[in-house]
Design a protein around this motif. Structure first.
Motif, PDB file in Angstrom:
ATOM      1  N   GLU A   5       0.855  -1.180   0.000  1.00  0.00           N
ATOM      2  CA  GLU A   5       0.000   0.000   0.000  1.00  0.00           C
ATOM      3  C   GLU A   5       0.894   1.234   0.000  1.00  0.00           C
ATOM      4  OE1 GLU A   5      -3.852   1.907   2.262  1.00  0.00           O
ATOM      5  OE2 GLU A   5      -2.623   0.459   3.337  1.00  0.00           O
ATOM      6  N   LEU A   6       0.584   2.161  -0.888  1.00  0.00           N
ATOM      7  CA  LEU A   6       1.287   3.438  -0.962  1.00  0.00           C
ATOM      8  C   LEU A   6       0.374   4.514  -0.426  1.00  0.00           C
ATOM      9  CD1 LEU A   6       3.464   5.460  -2.096  1.00  0.00           C
ATOM     10  CD2 LEU A   6       2.133   5.441  -4.215  1.00  0.00           C
ATOM     11  N   PHE A   7       0.859   5.275   0.534  1.00  0.00           N
ATOM     12  CA  PHE A   7       0.160   6.472   1.013  1.00  0.00           C
ATOM     13  C   PHE A   7       1.021   7.645   0.594  1.00  0.00           C
ATOM     14  CE2 PHE A   7      -0.561   9.832   4.116  1.00  0.00           C
ATOM     15  CZ  PHE A   7      -1.927   9.983   3.975  1.00  0.00           C
ATOM     16  N   GLY A  35       4.694  -5.985 -14.542  1.00  0.00           N
ATOM     17  CA  GLY A  35       3.967  -7.195 -14.203  1.00  0.00           C
ATOM     18  C   GLY A  35       3.133  -7.124 -12.944  1.00  0.00           C
ATOM     19  N   GLY A  36       2.946  -5.951 -12.370  1.00  0.00           N
ATOM     20  CA  GLY A  36       2.146  -5.809 -11.157  1.00  0.00           C
ATOM     21  C   GLY A  36       0.695  -5.496 -11.469  1.00  0.00           C
ATOM     22  N   VAL A  37      -0.112  -5.430 -10.419  1.00  0.00           N
ATOM     23  CA  VAL A  37      -1.545  -5.159 -10.557  1.00  0.00           C
ATOM     24  C   VAL A  37      -1.945  -4.121  -9.518  1.00  0.00           C
ATOM     25  CG1 VAL A  37      -3.861  -6.162 -10.379  1.00  0.00           C
ATOM     26  CG2 VAL A  37      -1.990  -7.526 -11.294  1.00  0.00           C
ATOM     27  N   VAL A  38      -2.636  -3.069  -9.966  1.00  0.00           N
ATOM     28  CA  VAL A  38      -3.177  -2.076  -9.045  1.00  0.00           C
ATOM     29  C   VAL A  38      -4.541  -2.577  -8.587  1.00  0.00           C
ATOM     30  CG1 VAL A  38      -3.960   0.298  -8.773  1.00  0.00           C
ATOM     31  CG2 VAL A  38      -1.942  -0.184 -10.143  1.00  0.00           C
ATOM     32  N   ARG A  39      -4.715  -2.792  -7.296  1.00  0.00           N
ATOM     33  CA  ARG A  39      -5.957  -3.342  -6.748  1.00  0.00           C
ATOM     34  C   ARG A  39      -6.965  -2.256  -6.373  1.00  0.00           C
ATOM     35  NH1 ARG A  39      -5.897  -8.624  -7.665  1.00  0.00           N
ATOM     36  NH2 ARG A  39      -3.877  -9.526  -7.271  1.00  0.00           N
ATOM     37  N   ASP A  40      -6.468  -1.142  -5.848  1.00  0.00           N
ATOM     38  CA  ASP A  40      -7.376  -0.097  -5.361  1.00  0.00           C
ATOM     39  C   ASP A  40      -6.658   1.243  -5.402  1.00  0.00           C
ATOM     40  OD1 ASP A  40      -9.680   1.011  -4.297  1.00  0.00           O
ATOM     41  OD2 ASP A  40      -9.128   0.586  -2.227  1.00  0.00           O
TER      42      ASP A  40
END
Length: 124
Positions: A5-7, A35-40
Motif C-alpha cells: 500500500e502506498l500512502f 507485471g504488477g496489478v493495481v488493486r485499489d
C-alpha cells in the motif's frame, strides 16, 4: 507477489489537478509494465491542510493532495518506485507498507462457512 500500500501526499496545485493525475497514472503504468496489478486507488482529499509545514525540494508546503494505492508488485519494482517518488518534485511525503505475502495472511478464514460431510473442517 506481495501486496503493498502506498500512502502519498503530493504538492497541491490549486489551478489544475493535471499534475496529480499524471503522477498517479505514471505510478500505475510503471506497476503494470513490470507485471504488477493495481488493486485499489483512493483519493483521500485534495487541498487538505498538512498537520505541519513540510519542506521538500527547497519549498515549504502547507497543503497537499492525499491518495492511497493498493497494488501487487515485486520487491525489485518497489525499489524503482521508491526512487521515482524521491525524484519527483510533486511528491511531498510517501510511505510504502507491505500488507502481506500470501492470500491466507490477507483474508481471514470464516469459521461459519459451509462444509460438506466428507470434507474436513471445523465442527460447530
Amino acid at each position: 507477489m506481495p501486496l503493498y500500500e502506498l500512502f502519498c501526499i503530493a504538492a497541491h496545485n490549486p489551478s489544475s489537478p493535471v499534475y496529480l493525475r499524471q503522477l498517479v497514472e505514471g505510478l500505475a503504468k510503471q506497476i503494470h509494465v513490470n507485471g504488477g496489478v493495481v488493486r485499489d486507488l483512493k483519493n483521500m482529499g485534495v487541498g487538505v491542510s498538512l498537520a505541519q509545514r513540510v519542506r521538500r525540494n527547497q519549498q515549504y508546503h502547507t497543503r497537499g493532495d492525499y491518495f492511497t494505492m493498493l497494488f501487487d508488485t515485486s520487491p525489485k519494482m518497489l525499489k524503482q518506485m521508491n526512487e521515482q517518488l524521491n525524484r519527483d518534485p510533486l511528491v511531498v511525503k510517501w510511505t510504502l507498507l507491505k500488507k502481506g505475502d500470501k492470500l491466507s495472511t490477507l483474508v481471514p478464514s470464516n469459521p461459519f462457512s459451509i462444509h460438506f460431510k466428507d470434507s474436513p473442517g471445523p465442527q460447530l
